[in-house]
Design a protein around this motif. Structure first.
Motif, PDB file in Angstrom:
ATOM      1  N   ILE A 146      49.721  42.461  37.723  1.00 24.80           N
ATOM      2  CA  ILE A 146      47.972  42.073  36.666  1.00 24.80           C
ATOM      3  C   ILE A 146      47.502  41.857  37.718  1.00 24.80           C
ATOM      4  CG2 ILE A 146      46.668  40.364  35.255  1.00 24.80           C
ATOM      5  CD1 ILE A 146      49.543  41.111  33.449  1.00 24.80           C
ATOM      6  N   THR A 147      46.220  42.116  37.984  1.00 18.22           N
ATOM      7  CA  THR A 147      44.977  41.328  39.514  1.00 18.22           C
ATOM      8  C   THR A 147      43.816  41.152  38.341  1.00 18.22           C
ATOM      9  OG1 THR A 147      45.882  43.546  40.319  1.00 18.22           O
ATOM     10  CG2 THR A 147      44.130  42.604  40.520  1.00 18.22           C
ATOM     11  N   ARG A 148      43.538  40.516  38.287  1.00 21.76           N
ATOM     12  CA  ARG A 148      42.103  39.778  37.346  1.00 21.76           C
ATOM     13  C   ARG A 148      41.526  38.921  38.897  1.00 21.76           C
ATOM     14  NH1 ARG A 148      45.608  36.439  35.707  1.00 21.76           N
ATOM     15  NH2 ARG A 148      45.407  34.429  36.031  1.00 21.76           N
ATOM     16  N   GLU A 149      40.050  39.090  38.319  1.00 22.77           N
ATOM     17  CA  GLU A 149      39.070  38.318  39.179  1.00 22.77           C
ATOM     18  C   GLU A 149      38.422  37.245  38.593  1.00 22.77           C
ATOM     19  OE1 GLU A 149      36.133  41.450  40.562  1.00 22.77           O
ATOM     20  OE2 GLU A 149      37.435  42.590  41.560  1.00 22.77           O
ATOM     21  N   GLU A 150      38.672  36.243  39.118  1.00 22.67           N
ATOM     22  CA  GLU A 150      38.428  34.882  38.270  1.00 22.67           C
ATOM     23  C   GLU A 150      36.915  34.775  39.363  1.00 22.67           C
ATOM     24  OE1 GLU A 150      41.621  31.680  38.435  1.00 22.67           O
ATOM     25  OE2 GLU A 150      42.070  33.125  37.127  1.00 22.67           O
ATOM     26  N   ARG A 151      36.020  33.956  38.808  1.00 28.29           N
ATOM     27  CA  ARG A 151      34.369  33.115  39.413  1.00 28.29           C
ATOM     28  C   ARG A 151      34.530  31.871  38.551  1.00 28.29           C
ATOM     29  NH1 ARG A 151      29.461  35.727  40.762  1.00 28.29           N
ATOM     30  NH2 ARG A 151      31.079  37.601  40.927  1.00 28.29           N
ATOM     31  N   PRO A 152      34.156  31.000  38.883  1.00 30.26           N
ATOM     32  CA  PRO A 152      34.166  29.317  38.769  1.00 30.26           C
ATOM     33  C   PRO A 152      32.978  29.749  37.761  1.00 30.26           C
ATOM     34  CG  PRO A 152      34.403  29.470  41.406  1.00 30.26           C
ATOM     35  CD  PRO A 152      33.851  30.906  40.924  1.00 30.26           C
ATOM     36  N   ASN A 153      33.076  29.387  36.486  1.00 35.42           N
ATOM     37  CA  ASN A 153      31.959  28.631  36.222  1.00 35.42           C
ATOM     38  C   ASN A 153      30.839  28.534  36.317  1.00 35.42           C
ATOM     39  OD1 ASN A 153      34.033  29.339  33.377  1.00 35.42           O
ATOM     40  ND2 ASN A 153      34.451  27.260  32.973  1.00 35.42           N
ATOM     41  N   GLY A 154      29.412  29.037  35.590  1.00 35.69           N
ATOM     42  CA  GLY A 154      28.522  28.743  36.014  1.00 35.69           C
ATOM     43  C   GLY A 154      27.902  29.216  37.885  1.00 35.69           C
ATOM     44  N   SER A 155      28.761  29.321  38.347  1.00 30.87           N
ATOM     45  CA  SER A 155      28.405  29.737  40.145  1.00 30.87           C
ATOM     46  C   SER A 155      28.147  31.703  40.408  1.00 30.87           C
ATOM     47  CB  SER A 155      29.638  28.905  41.391  1.00 30.87           C
ATOM     48  OG  SER A 155      31.178  30.009  40.891  1.00 30.87           O
ATOM     49  N   ASP A 156      27.416  30.661  41.612  1.00 37.14           N
ATOM     50  CA  ASP A 156      26.986  32.279  41.895  1.00 37.14           C
ATOM     51  C   ASP A 156      28.769  32.894  43.200  1.00 37.14           C
ATOM     52  OD1 ASP A 156      25.389  33.112  40.759  1.00 37.14           O
ATOM     53  OD2 ASP A 156      23.818  32.555  41.768  1.00 37.14           O
ATOM     54  N   SER A 157      29.048  31.886  43.591  1.00 34.33           N
ATOM     55  CA  SER A 157      30.322  32.281  44.657  1.00 34.33           C
ATOM     56  C   SER A 157      31.095  33.579  44.872  1.00 34.33           C
ATOM     57  CB  SER A 157      31.224  30.607  44.751  1.00 34.33           C
ATOM     58  OG  SER A 157      31.623  30.333  43.624  1.00 34.33           O
ATOM     59  N   PRO A 158      31.529  33.651  45.829  1.00 38.84           N
ATOM     60  CA  PRO A 158      32.610  35.381  44.909  1.00 38.84           C
ATOM     61  C   PRO A 158      33.699  35.280  44.407  1.00 38.84           C
ATOM     62  CG  PRO A 158      32.083  34.215  47.662  1.00 38.84           C
ATOM     63  CD  PRO A 158      31.866  33.442  47.255  1.00 38.84           C
ATOM     64  N   THR A 159      33.666  35.582  43.713  1.00 35.67           N
ATOM     65  CA  THR A 159      35.100  35.791  43.172  1.00 35.67           C
ATOM     66  C   THR A 159      36.456  35.701  43.863  1.00 35.67           C
ATOM     67  OG1 THR A 159      35.250  38.175  42.853  1.00 35.67           O
ATOM     68  CG2 THR A 159      33.956  37.395  41.686  1.00 35.67           C
ATOM     69  N   ASN A 160      37.490  35.205  43.372  1.00 32.19           N
ATOM     70  CA  ASN A 160      38.580  35.268  43.477  1.00 32.19           C
ATOM     71  C   ASN A 160      39.850  35.953  43.018  1.00 32.19           C
ATOM     72  OD1 ASN A 160      38.244  32.533  45.479  1.00 32.19           O
ATOM     73  ND2 ASN A 160      38.392  31.386  43.883  1.00 32.19           N
ATOM     74  N   THR A 161      40.541  37.004  44.077  1.00 29.39           N
ATOM     75  CA  THR A 161      41.433  38.303  43.284  1.00 29.39           C
ATOM     76  C   THR A 161      42.416  37.405  43.017  1.00 29.39           C
ATOM     77  OG1 THR A 161      39.778  39.830  44.032  1.00 29.39           O
ATOM     78  CG2 THR A 161      42.304  39.927  43.780  1.00 29.39           C
ATOM     79  N   VAL A 162      43.255  37.385  41.784  1.00 30.33           N
ATOM     80  CA  VAL A 162      44.899  37.403  41.206  1.00 30.33           C
ATOM     81  C   VAL A 162      45.128  38.734  41.340  1.00 30.33           C
ATOM     82  CG1 VAL A 162      45.632  34.996  40.048  1.00 30.33           C
ATOM     83  CG2 VAL A 162      43.430  34.334  40.617  1.00 30.33           C
ATOM     84  N   ARG A 163      46.327  38.046  41.532  1.00 29.99           N
ATOM     85  CA  ARG A 163      47.962  39.513  41.443  1.00 29.99           C
ATOM     86  C   ARG A 163      49.004  38.044  40.895  1.00 29.99           C
ATOM     87  NH1 ARG A 163      48.756  44.270  44.996  1.00 29.99           N
ATOM     88  NH2 ARG A 163      49.743  44.764  43.242  1.00 29.99           N
ATOM     89  N   GLN A 164      49.028  39.329  39.966  1.00 29.87           N
ATOM     90  CA  GLN A 164      50.868  38.068  38.397  1.00 29.87           C
ATOM     91  C   GLN A 164      51.746  39.393  38.868  1.00 29.87           C
ATOM     92  OE1 GLN A 164      49.076  36.865  34.970  1.00 29.87           O
ATOM     93  NE2 GLN A 164      50.295  35.851  34.716  1.00 29.87           N
ATOM     94  N   THR A 165      52.977  39.045  39.082  1.00 26.92           N
ATOM     95  CA  THR A 165      53.838  40.048  39.112  1.00 26.92           C
ATOM     96  C   THR A 165      54.423  39.192  37.278  1.00 26.92           C
ATOM     97  OG1 THR A 165      53.329  40.644  40.966  1.00 26.92           O
ATOM     98  CG2 THR A 165      55.625  41.439  40.004  1.00 26.92           C
TER      99      THR A 165
END
Length: 81
Positions: free
Chosen positions: A55-74
């Protein structure tokens, strides 16, 4: 696994109970082959199955315009029927 049991039973009947003589084929030999195939299917079914998901998902801190973090979960699952 039910098909393996069926093959083993039919093979045992052909190998040990049927006394017909056919010139083209040896029924006891066919019976032994079916019993071995049924045994392999039973053994394979008893091992269970293993599934692996990524599973690959992108996380962005709430309310910020910072780049997203890509999280991979096996996730590995093992099913025993």
């Amino acid at each position: 696994m039910g098909v393996g049991v069926l093959l083993a039973v039919v093979g045992a009947i052909l190998a040990f109970a049927v006394r017909a003589n056919t010139p083209a084929i040896s029924l006891p030999t066919v019976g032994v082959i079916l019993m071995v195939a049924g045994g392999l299917l039973i053994w394979h079914g008893a091992k269970g199955t293993q599934h692996k998901r990524v599973i690959t998902r992108e996380e962005r801190p709430n309310g910020s315009d910072s780049p997203t973090n890509t999280v991979r979960q096996t996730i590995e699952e093992f099913d025993v029927d």
